[in-house]
Scaffold this motif. Structure first.
Motif, PDB file in Angstrom:
ATOM      1  N   VAL A 232     -13.051   0.753  -2.154  1.00 41.46           N
ATOM      2  CA  VAL A 232     -11.728   0.293  -1.730  1.00 41.46           C
ATOM      3  C   VAL A 232     -11.586  -1.204  -1.962  1.00 41.46           C
ATOM      4  O   VAL A 232     -10.565  -1.680  -2.495  1.00 41.46           O
TER       5      VAL A 232
ATOM      6  N   LEU B 168      -4.048  -1.827   8.653  1.00 38.13           N
ATOM      7  CA  LEU B 168      -5.144  -0.944   8.276  1.00 38.13           C
ATOM      8  C   LEU B 168      -6.367  -1.722   7.839  1.00 38.13           C
ATOM      9  O   LEU B 168      -6.271  -2.756   7.176  1.00 38.13           O
TER      10      LEU B 168
ATOM     11  N   LEU C 149      -8.418   8.203   1.577  1.00 36.45           N
ATOM     12  CA  LEU C 149      -8.475   8.491   0.141  1.00 36.45           C
ATOM     13  C   LEU C 149      -9.812   9.071  -0.316  1.00 36.45           C
ATOM     14  O   LEU C 149      -9.965   9.392  -1.496  1.00 36.45           O
TER      15      LEU C 149
ATOM     16  N   LEU D  87      -1.372   4.963  -2.245  1.00 37.13           N
ATOM     17  CA  LEU D  87      -1.272   4.791  -0.797  1.00 37.13           C
ATOM     18  C   LEU D  87      -0.458   3.546  -0.451  1.00 37.13           C
ATOM     19  O   LEU D  87       0.434   3.592   0.411  1.00 37.13           O
ATOM     20  N   LEU D  88      -0.750   2.433  -1.114  1.00 39.71           N
ATOM     21  CA  LEU D  88      -0.044   1.194  -0.806  1.00 39.71           C
ATOM     22  C   LEU D  88       1.442   1.300  -1.144  1.00 39.71           C
ATOM     23  O   LEU D  88       2.301   0.874  -0.364  1.00 39.71           O
TER      24      LEU D  88
ATOM     25  N   HIS E 165      -9.956   2.509   7.117  1.00 42.96           N
ATOM     26  CA  HIS E 165      -8.780   3.381   7.190  1.00 42.96           C
ATOM     27  C   HIS E 165      -8.383   3.868   5.796  1.00 42.96           C
ATOM     28  O   HIS E 165      -8.138   5.056   5.570  1.00 42.96           O
ATOM     29  N   VAL E 166      -8.300   2.914   4.863  1.00 39.13           N
ATOM     30  CA  VAL E 166      -7.895   3.259   3.496  1.00 39.13           C
ATOM     31  C   VAL E 166      -8.899   4.221   2.873  1.00 39.13           C
ATOM     32  O   VAL E 166      -8.528   5.222   2.250  1.00 39.13           O
TER      33      VAL E 166
ATOM     34  N   LEU F  26      -8.761  -2.991  -4.350  1.00 35.84           N
ATOM     35  CA  LEU F  26      -7.807  -3.946  -3.795  1.00 35.84           C
ATOM     36  C   LEU F  26      -7.884  -5.282  -4.517  1.00 35.84           C
ATOM     37  O   LEU F  26      -6.852  -5.906  -4.812  1.00 35.84           O
TER      38      LEU F  26
ATOM     39  N   VAL G 271      -5.558   4.125  -4.539  1.00 32.95           N
ATOM     40  CA  VAL G 271      -5.204   2.988  -3.698  1.00 32.95           C
ATOM     41  C   VAL G 271      -3.781   2.544  -3.979  1.00 32.95           C
ATOM     42  O   VAL G 271      -3.011   2.242  -3.059  1.00 32.95           O
TER      43      VAL G 271
ATOM     44  N   GLN H 246     -10.133  -1.567   5.686  1.00 37.77           N
ATOM     45  CA  GLN H 246     -10.608  -0.905   4.471  1.00 37.77           C
ATOM     46  C   GLN H 246     -11.190   0.471   4.806  1.00 37.77           C
ATOM     47  O   GLN H 246     -11.122   1.387   3.985  1.00 37.77           O
TER      48      GLN H 246
END
Length: 238
Positions: free
Chosen positions: A195, A179, A188, A156-157, A183-184, A199, A153, A181
């Protein structure tokens, strides 16, 4: 209902790439198109799709297994290009979908191939874009294959934030972030529950803030360290 992590102003746009500038100089016919959020721009395996450049909004490239599981392989931000590989393979490798309302430029395959033959600089620009994308995809593969959930995570961020800076989307350390959650998770290989936990942890540790449709970067250096991002100051993005 899915929880949205952010939002994107469809009126915003990044700087044009050298590819589009070269195409304009080569007198290639460019068509501007607007695609609504959630709509498919093209399906997987579409024959001979156009090359597109996103000028506003966010899109996502993905592939789907027969059972319906989706793998997002890349998010497209303003200035990003998709469809180059299809010009050589004859069909789209992955599906392309609008995450937000998207404004894009379409370049038909035939005129593009002719422009490549006539303009060596255009071939170089396309090769450079392809090299950058290959590097980014291998970084992504390493993250989802070998990193921890928190590292994935963070990777990606941090990556999206850096790309947002280059696209001119970031103001005062804040990136509009459309996006969900899901999408994330689909990018991943993580569940929505996982997720959400990751986060929350990144926010508790004071690295980011996700609020009112925005990703605020509080400690980019630590986030990049957790995400194992390489130092790219001297690479192809320079």
């Amino acid at each position: 209902m899915e929880q949205y992590l952010g939002s994107q102003d469809p009126g915003s746009s990044g700087p044009p790439s050298n590819l589009i500038s070269l195409l304009q100089l080569s007198a290639v016919d460019l068509q501007q198109t607007i695609v609504k959020a959630g709509a498919e721009i093209w399906p997987q395996d579409r024959p001979d799709p156009p090359v597109i450049q996103v000028t506003a909004g966010w899109a996502a490239r993905h592939r789907v297994l027969p059972g319906g599981a989706r793998q997002i392989v890349r998010f497209l931000l303003p200035g990003d290009v998709a469809g180059l590989h299809s010009q050589f393979l004859g069909a789209s490798i992955s599906a392309l979908q609008a995450v937000t309302d998207v404004s894009l430029i379409e370049i038909r395959p035939g005129p593009l191939r002719e422009a490549i033959r006539q303009t060596p600089e255009l071939g170089y620009a396309i090769g450079l874009l392809a090299a950058r994308e290959k590097r980014d995809l291998e970084d992504h593969l390493l993250a989802i294959g070998q990193d921890s959930g928190l590292g994935k995570v963070a990777f990606l961020l941090a990556t999206l934030f850096g790309r947002g800076v280059r696209a001119g989307l970031v103001s005062r350390s804040v990136l509009p972030f459309p996006l969900t959650q899901r999408h994330v998770g689909d990018a991943l290989g993580l569940s929505i529950v996982h997720v959400n936990r990751m986060l929350q942890q990144l926010q508790r540790e004071g690295l980011i803030r996700l609020k009112h449709g925005r990703l605020e970067m509080l400690d980019e250096t630590r986030l990049a360290t957790i995400g194992h991002l390489a130092d790219r100051r001297n690479d192809l993005d320079a």
